[in-house]
Design a protein around this motif. Structure first.
Motif, PDB file in Angstrom:
ATOM      1  N   GLY A 149      37.390  38.552  45.942  1.00 28.37           N
ATOM      2  CA  GLY A 149      38.296  38.832  44.837  1.00 28.37           C
ATOM      3  C   GLY A 149      39.463  39.690  45.267  1.00 28.37           C
ATOM      4  O   GLY A 149      40.611  39.460  44.868  1.00 28.37           O
ATOM      5  N   ALA A 150      39.190  40.690  46.108  1.00 29.11           N
ATOM      6  CA  ALA A 150      40.268  41.552  46.601  1.00 29.11           C
ATOM      7  C   ALA A 150      41.223  40.779  47.493  1.00 29.11           C
ATOM      8  O   ALA A 150      42.441  40.957  47.431  1.00 29.11           O
ATOM      9  CB  ALA A 150      39.671  42.741  47.354  1.00 29.11           C
ATOM     10  N   ILE A 151      40.667  39.900  48.334  1.00 27.10           N
ATOM     11  CA  ILE A 151      41.490  39.148  49.280  1.00 27.10           C
ATOM     12  C   ILE A 151      42.327  38.081  48.583  1.00 27.10           C
ATOM     13  O   ILE A 151      43.491  37.863  48.918  1.00 27.10           O
ATOM     14  CB  ILE A 151      40.602  38.501  50.356  1.00 27.10           C
ATOM     15  N   ALA A 164      48.292  37.456  34.017  1.00 24.19           N
ATOM     16  CA  ALA A 164      47.657  36.145  34.184  1.00 24.19           C
ATOM     17  C   ALA A 164      46.347  36.263  34.961  1.00 24.19           C
ATOM     18  O   ALA A 164      45.319  35.692  34.576  1.00 24.19           O
ATOM     19  CB  ALA A 164      48.614  35.185  34.890  1.00 24.19           C
ATOM     20  N   VAL A 165      46.360  37.028  36.058  1.00 25.53           N
ATOM     21  CA  VAL A 165      45.144  37.181  36.865  1.00 25.53           C
ATOM     22  C   VAL A 165      44.077  37.938  36.087  1.00 25.53           C
ATOM     23  O   VAL A 165      42.889  37.614  36.166  1.00 25.53           O
ATOM     24  CB  VAL A 165      45.469  37.902  38.188  1.00 25.53           C
ATOM     25  N   PHE A 166      44.496  38.930  35.320  1.00 29.52           N
ATOM     26  CA  PHE A 166      43.540  39.697  34.514  1.00 29.52           C
ATOM     27  C   PHE A 166      42.841  38.779  33.505  1.00 29.52           C
ATOM     28  O   PHE A 166      41.606  38.808  33.383  1.00 29.52           O
ATOM     29  CB  PHE A 166      44.278  40.816  33.778  1.00 29.52           C
ATOM     30  N   LEU A 167      43.607  37.961  32.802  1.00 25.65           N
ATOM     31  CA  LEU A 167      43.020  37.068  31.789  1.00 25.65           C
ATOM     32  C   LEU A 167      42.148  35.993  32.435  1.00 25.65           C
ATOM     33  O   LEU A 167      41.065  35.667  31.933  1.00 25.65           O
ATOM     34  CB  LEU A 167      44.131  36.419  30.963  1.00 25.65           C
ATOM     35  N   ILE A 172      36.731  33.776  33.793  1.00 29.49           N
ATOM     36  CA  ILE A 172      35.760  33.363  34.814  1.00 29.49           C
ATOM     37  C   ILE A 172      34.496  34.216  34.743  1.00 29.49           C
ATOM     38  O   ILE A 172      33.381  33.700  34.817  1.00 29.49           O
ATOM     39  CB  ILE A 172      36.394  33.458  36.217  1.00 29.49           C
ATOM     40  N   GLN A 173      34.673  35.525  34.567  1.00 27.35           N
ATOM     41  CA  GLN A 173      33.508  36.396  34.478  1.00 27.35           C
ATOM     42  C   GLN A 173      32.637  36.012  33.286  1.00 27.35           C
ATOM     43  O   GLN A 173      31.408  35.956  33.387  1.00 27.35           O
ATOM     44  CB  GLN A 173      33.939  37.853  34.337  1.00 27.35           C
ATOM     45  N   GLY A 174      33.263  35.744  32.144  1.00 29.64           N
ATOM     46  CA  GLY A 174      32.502  35.374  30.961  1.00 29.64           C
ATOM     47  C   GLY A 174      31.793  34.048  31.121  1.00 29.64           C
ATOM     48  O   GLY A 174      30.591  33.919  30.823  1.00 29.64           O
ATOM     49  N   LEU A 175      32.511  33.039  31.605  1.00 30.49           N
ATOM     50  CA  LEU A 175      31.931  31.700  31.738  1.00 30.49           C
ATOM     51  C   LEU A 175      30.777  31.674  32.737  1.00 30.49           C
ATOM     52  O   LEU A 175      29.680  31.189  32.435  1.00 30.49           O
ATOM     53  CB  LEU A 175      33.016  30.703  32.163  1.00 30.49           C
ATOM     54  N   PHE A 176      31.016  32.207  33.921  1.00 35.49           N
ATOM     55  CA  PHE A 176      29.968  32.160  34.949  1.00 35.49           C
ATOM     56  C   PHE A 176      28.869  33.188  34.679  1.00 35.49           C
ATOM     57  O   PHE A 176      27.718  32.966  35.052  1.00 35.49           O
ATOM     58  CB  PHE A 176      30.580  32.374  36.336  1.00 35.49           C
ATOM     59  N   GLY A 177      29.227  34.304  34.019  1.00 29.81           N
ATOM     60  CA  GLY A 177      28.198  35.271  33.662  1.00 29.81           C
ATOM     61  C   GLY A 177      27.188  34.677  32.698  1.00 29.81           C
ATOM     62  O   GLY A 177      25.971  34.865  32.848  1.00 29.81           O
ATOM     63  N   CYS A 194      28.267  35.239  43.051  1.00 29.62           N
ATOM     64  CA  CYS A 194      29.404  35.438  43.942  1.00 29.62           C
ATOM     65  C   CYS A 194      30.714  35.231  43.180  1.00 29.62           C
ATOM     66  O   CYS A 194      31.667  35.999  43.340  1.00 29.62           O
ATOM     67  CB  CYS A 194      29.315  34.472  45.121  1.00 29.62           C
ATOM     68  N   VAL A 195      30.753  34.205  42.327  1.00 30.15           N
ATOM     69  CA  VAL A 195      31.949  33.940  41.530  1.00 30.15           C
ATOM     70  C   VAL A 195      32.202  35.083  40.557  1.00 30.15           C
ATOM     71  O   VAL A 195      33.346  35.522  40.366  1.00 30.15           O
ATOM     72  CB  VAL A 195      31.803  32.602  40.771  1.00 30.15           C
ATOM     73  N   VAL A 196      31.144  35.572  39.927  1.00 28.78           N
ATOM     74  CA  VAL A 196      31.289  36.701  38.998  1.00 28.78           C
ATOM     75  C   VAL A 196      31.818  37.931  39.731  1.00 28.78           C
ATOM     76  O   VAL A 196      32.686  38.643  39.225  1.00 28.78           O
ATOM     77  CB  VAL A 196      29.941  37.009  38.312  1.00 28.78           C
ATOM     78  N   GLY A 197      31.315  38.183  40.944  1.00 28.82           N
ATOM     79  CA  GLY A 197      31.812  39.304  41.734  1.00 28.82           C
ATOM     80  C   GLY A 197      33.293  39.162  42.043  1.00 28.82           C
ATOM     81  O   GLY A 197      34.051  40.145  41.994  1.00 28.82           O
ATOM     82  N   THR A 198      33.715  37.950  42.356  1.00 22.82           N
ATOM     83  CA  THR A 198      35.132  37.689  42.622  1.00 22.82           C
ATOM     84  C   THR A 198      35.976  38.004  41.393  1.00 22.82           C
ATOM     85  O   THR A 198      37.032  38.640  41.484  1.00 22.82           O
ATOM     86  CB  THR A 198      35.332  36.225  43.034  1.00 22.82           C
ATOM     87  N   ALA A 199      35.506  37.559  40.232  1.00 21.00           N
ATOM     88  CA  ALA A 199      36.237  37.807  38.987  1.00 21.00           C
ATOM     89  C   ALA A 199      36.293  39.292  38.663  1.00 21.00           C
ATOM     90  O   ALA A 199      37.326  39.808  38.214  1.00 21.00           O
ATOM     91  CB  ALA A 199      35.581  37.038  37.844  1.00 21.00           C
ATOM     92  N   GLU A 200      35.194  39.984  38.891  1.00 23.53           N
ATOM     93  CA  GLU A 200      35.177  41.423  38.612  1.00 23.53           C
ATOM     94  C   GLU A 200      36.177  42.168  39.482  1.00 23.53           C
ATOM     95  O   GLU A 200      36.839  43.107  39.028  1.00 23.53           O
ATOM     96  CB  GLU A 200      33.774  41.980  38.831  1.00 23.53           C
ATOM     97  N   SER A 201      36.258  41.774  40.729  1.00 26.65           N
ATOM     98  CA  SER A 201      37.228  42.398  41.626  1.00 26.65           C
ATOM     99  C   SER A 201      38.641  42.167  41.113  1.00 26.65           C
ATOM    100  O   SER A 201      39.487  43.067  41.145  1.00 26.65           O
ATOM    101  CB  SER A 201      37.069  41.839  43.041  1.00 26.65           C
TER     102      SER A 201
END
Length: 477
Positions: A149-151, A164-167, A172-177, A194-201
């Motif tokens: 997510g950081a990269i 845009a990235v925040f929304l 993504i966090q909601g859907l995959f969570g 892993c996807v949720v972690g990316t979104a959280e970052s």
């Protein structure tokens, strides 16, 4: 040409508009701690033993105790072995009773969990014995998601905007969570984590970018640390939520679905005015600045708005620049060690909450309870003692607590837990300090490319605005 800092001063460095903005971007951070350590409460240790129902074919009338006595070896304490069983044989029941079984093997037909608890990750996916390490692998993969997510999302926020990235990250966090609650296999669970972690970052990076780009230089650390306080509040919610909902799938939904209640952000969350100016979208920048000034009950002098021109976009930063310049190399190596140390202590203690010997829910409540004062106190500690001294003392104390814990006997659970709580407090404060410190040490043209970076925002070193000439800063060092 008008400096953007002059406009922020005219709007108000930390007025009502900025306070409402910090509140908006901090609300999603309430859910981030659940994604980070919620799995700890889904994989609590439960009594188990090998499934030995094979003997029912020759002894259908055996009681459960008789079945276990005949098919399971015992350990040194006289308890049934959890990860081994007597090898099945093609004998009749009388022969098994008369001669007994001697050869043992690992569980070949799964496990039985006698406690009859609500389904957990451990019981549903058999995260025991040889599969026990999958729990740690899952947490490691989640951390990989944070790095990705950081990269990926950090630089993307420079391209398409912070808003845009925040929304997108929230969606993504909601859907995959929520989707995690319906996975049929543990490997799918790890991939979704892993996807949720990316979104959280992505949420953390863009939230802090929006906060710092809308706030005056003198108030930026306060804005960052206030958002961290919401993250701390999320930690205190976890034990109650986990205690009340024991079914792991329902718990996952409860910890992920609330993000959808923030759908109205599509209409109310503003874009960074600084980003709009850099991208040449001057009219849009003027509108959001005037709106901010109106809410703050301030007036922007017309001449300031008239002089607002597109800023020269800095040359894209290269992470290798951190190692090419002598000064930056020194700073980078020191901060890499700092981030490694504080992350190791913070995540190590947070993810080991079930191993201190006391009730896991009460231990997490204590861990969560110290998060808020630790992060809030940084607002004053950084003002009184500065970044360097504060960070050094906090790192020293957190490391010292961990070293002392090693020498505490295993039967002293209370002492171990108290030391761990103190270590968590100092590590949490050090973690927040690292965010502020890193943003101010690194030139912002490359700071968004590093995992520990806050955002590509204004940064100051010795009171100098680094973003006004990032390239010059790099050359001068």
């Amino acid at each position: 040409m008008t400096e953007f800092g002059d406009l922020i001063s005219a709007v108000g460095e930390f007025g009502l508009y900025q306070k409402l903005l910090v509140l908006l971007i901090s609300l999603p951070l309430l859910l981030n701690p659940f994604q980070m350590i919620g799995q700890v409460f889904m994989v609590l240790d439960e009594p188990h033993h090998c499934n030995t129902s094979w003997i029912r074919a020759v002894g259908p009338n055996l009681t459960e105790e008789e079945q276990l006595n005949l098919t399971l070896p015992r350990d040194a304490d006289g308890e049934y072995e959890q990860c081994s069983m007597y090898s099945p044989v093609d004998w009749d029941l009388d022969s098994i009773v008369a001669y007994g079984l001697n050869a043992t093997e690992k569980c070949s037909s799964g496990w039985v969990y006698p406690s009859a608890q609500a389904p957990s990750l451990l019981t549903e996916f058999d995260l025991v014995c040889d599969r026990k390490d999958l729990n740690d692998v899952s947490q490691a993969i989640y951390m990989v998601g944070l790095l990705l997510g950081a990269i990926i999302l950090g630089p993307l926020s420079d391209t398409i905007g912070r808003r845009a990235v925040f929304l997108i990250s929230m969606l993504i966090q909601g859907l995959f969570g929520v989707a995690i609650a319906f996975v049929p296999h543990f490997y799918v669970y790890m991939a979704f984590r892993c996807v949720v972690g990316t979104a959280e970052s992505g949420i953390m990076i863009t939230a802090l970018a929006l906060a710092t780009e809308w706030v005056g230089v003198s108030q930026r650390s306060k804005a960052v640390l206030i958002s961290h306080c919401f993250f701390a509040i999320g930690h205190t919610i976890i034990p109650g939520l986990s205690y009340g909902i024991r079914n792991w799938r329902l718990l996952q939904i409860a910890g992920s679905a609330p993000v959808f209640a923030l759908f109205f952000y599509i209409w109310v969350l503003p874009e960074s005015a600084r980003w709009l100016v850099i991208k040449g979208r001057i009219e849009e920048a003027k509108k959001v600045l005037q709106k901010a000034a109106s809410i703050n009950k301030r007036t922007i002098p017309p001449e300031l708005l008239e002089q607002l021109k597109p800023e020269t976009q800095p040359k894209p930063g290269n992470p290798l620049d951190l190692f090419r310049k002598k000064h930056l190399l020194k700073v980078t190596l020191i901060m890499l060690c700092t981030w490694f140390a504080v992350s190791l202590v913070y995540y190590g203690l947070s993810l080991s909450v079930s191993s201190f010997g006391l009730d896991v829910y009460l231990t997490q409540l204590a861990f969560g309870g110290v998060e808020l004062p630790a992060r809030f106190s940084c607002i004053f500690l950084l003002q009184w003692f500065g970044r360097k001294k504060t960070q050094a003392v906090l790192l020293l104390l957190s490391g010292l607590m961990c070293l002392i814990i090693i020498g505490i006997p295993e039967d002293q659970a209370v002492v171990t837990t108290v030391l761990a709580v103190i270590g968590k407090l100092t590590a949490t404060a050090s973690f927040s300090t690292s965010y502020v410190y890193s943003a101010e040490l690194f030139p912002t043209v490359i700071s968004n490319r590093s995992p520990e970076a806050l955002s590509k925002t204004d940064a100051t070193e010795g009171g100098v605005d680094l973003e006004t000439d990032n390239c010059a800063f790099l050359k001068s060092k």
